[in-house]
Design a protein around this motif. Structure first.
Motif, short mmCIF file in Angstrom:
data_model
loop_
_atom_site.label_atom_id
_atom_site.label_comp_id
_atom_site.label_asym_id
_atom_site.label_seq_id
_atom_site.Cartn_x
_atom_site.Cartn_y
_atom_site.Cartn_z
N HIS A 66 0.84 -1.19 0.00
CA HIS A 66 0.00 0.00 0.00
C HIS A 66 0.88 1.25 0.00
O HIS A 66 1.73 1.41 0.87
N SER A 74 -1.84 -4.71 7.75
CA SER A 74 -2.92 -3.94 7.14
C SER A 74 -4.28 -4.28 7.71
O SER A 74 -4.55 -5.39 8.15
N TRP A 76 -8.60 -3.24 6.74
CA TRP A 76 -9.39 -2.88 5.56
C TRP A 76 -10.74 -2.27 5.91
O TRP A 76 -11.37 -2.63 6.90
N ALA A 101 -3.92 3.02 0.93
CA ALA A 101 -4.27 2.95 -0.48
C ALA A 101 -5.77 2.72 -0.60
O ALA A 101 -6.38 2.10 0.26
N TYR A 103 -8.59 1.28 -3.40
CA TYR A 103 -8.65 0.43 -4.59
C TYR A 103 -10.09 0.22 -5.03
O TYR A 103 -11.02 0.39 -4.24
N ASN A 113 -5.45 0.32 -8.21
CA ASN A 113 -5.14 1.43 -7.32
C ASN A 113 -5.83 2.71 -7.80
O ASN A 113 -5.70 3.08 -8.95
N SER A 116 -3.05 6.48 -3.41
CA SER A 116 -2.25 5.92 -2.32
C SER A 116 -1.30 6.97 -1.78
O SER A 116 -0.98 7.95 -2.47
N ALA A 142 -7.28 0.41 2.40
CA ALA A 142 -6.32 -0.35 3.20
C ALA A 142 -5.42 0.64 3.94
O ALA A 142 -4.91 1.58 3.34
N ASP A 144 -2.07 0.57 6.57
CA ASP A 144 -1.02 -0.31 7.06
C ASP A 144 -0.04 0.52 7.87
O ASP A 144 -0.03 1.75 7.79
#
Length: 170
Positions: A66, A74, A76, A101, A103, A113, A116, A142, A144
């Motif tokens: 990410h 990560s 979500w 990121a 998506y 993507n 990000s 996401a 992380d």
């Protein structure tokens, strides 16, 4: 124990001065660790900020890096845009350095993507992304830990509609 507590125990004939007192904090697994079980954000993004934790989160097989960072912890979220508009997600207020990121796609192997960030663009180590949302599109978010860091994540959101609502199926 303090020296005073140990001395009191010895005077009482209960020599436990070599005993240990410790505490162990056990962190539960993150409820949204898996791509297949994300935190569902409401359409209007009205519940903000969201608080997530990634203490025991993992990186799944075939999960992308990410924001270009390998991460490894990560969590979500998912959000369906109720209308066309501008949306911002950021992690300001988190207690560690984050990467993020956004998506589209329905599986880890089919992600595209959208936006990000790893450094927050401001040099503060917190991530921030802004993009034009398409009405009715589902987005996967996401977050992380930069280089595998972990802690408390604050996910802030802002959505400003610029178009009509998403079309409904008949």
């Amino acid at each position: 124990r303090t020296q005073m507590q140990n001395a009191a125990l010895r005077q009482a004939g209960n020599d436990q001065s070599l005993g240990f007192i410790y505490s162990l904090a056990v962190r539960e697994a993150s409820f949204n660790d898996s791509f297949s079980s994300p935190d569902m954000l409401d359409a209007q993004l009205s519940v903000t900020p969201r608080t997530w934790f990634n203490y025991r989160a993992t990186k799944q097989a075939s999960e992308p890096n990410h924001g270009g960072d390998s991460g490894g912890r990560s969590v979500w979220g998912t959000w369906a845009a109720p209308a066309a508009g501008n949306v911002t997600f950021d992690t300001y207020g988190s207690d560690f350095y984050t990467s993020m990121a956004v998506y589209t796609g329905s599986s880890l192997g089919s992600l595209t993507n959208v936006a990000s960030d790893t450094s927050g663009g401001k040099g503060n180590g917190l991530a921030s992304v802004t993009f034009n949302a398409v009405a009715g599109q589902t987005y996967r978010i996401a977050v992380d830990g930069l280089l595998g860091q972990y802690g408390k994540i604050i996910l802030n959101t802002l959505f400003v509609a610029t178009g009509g609502p998403a079309p409904t199926s008949v």
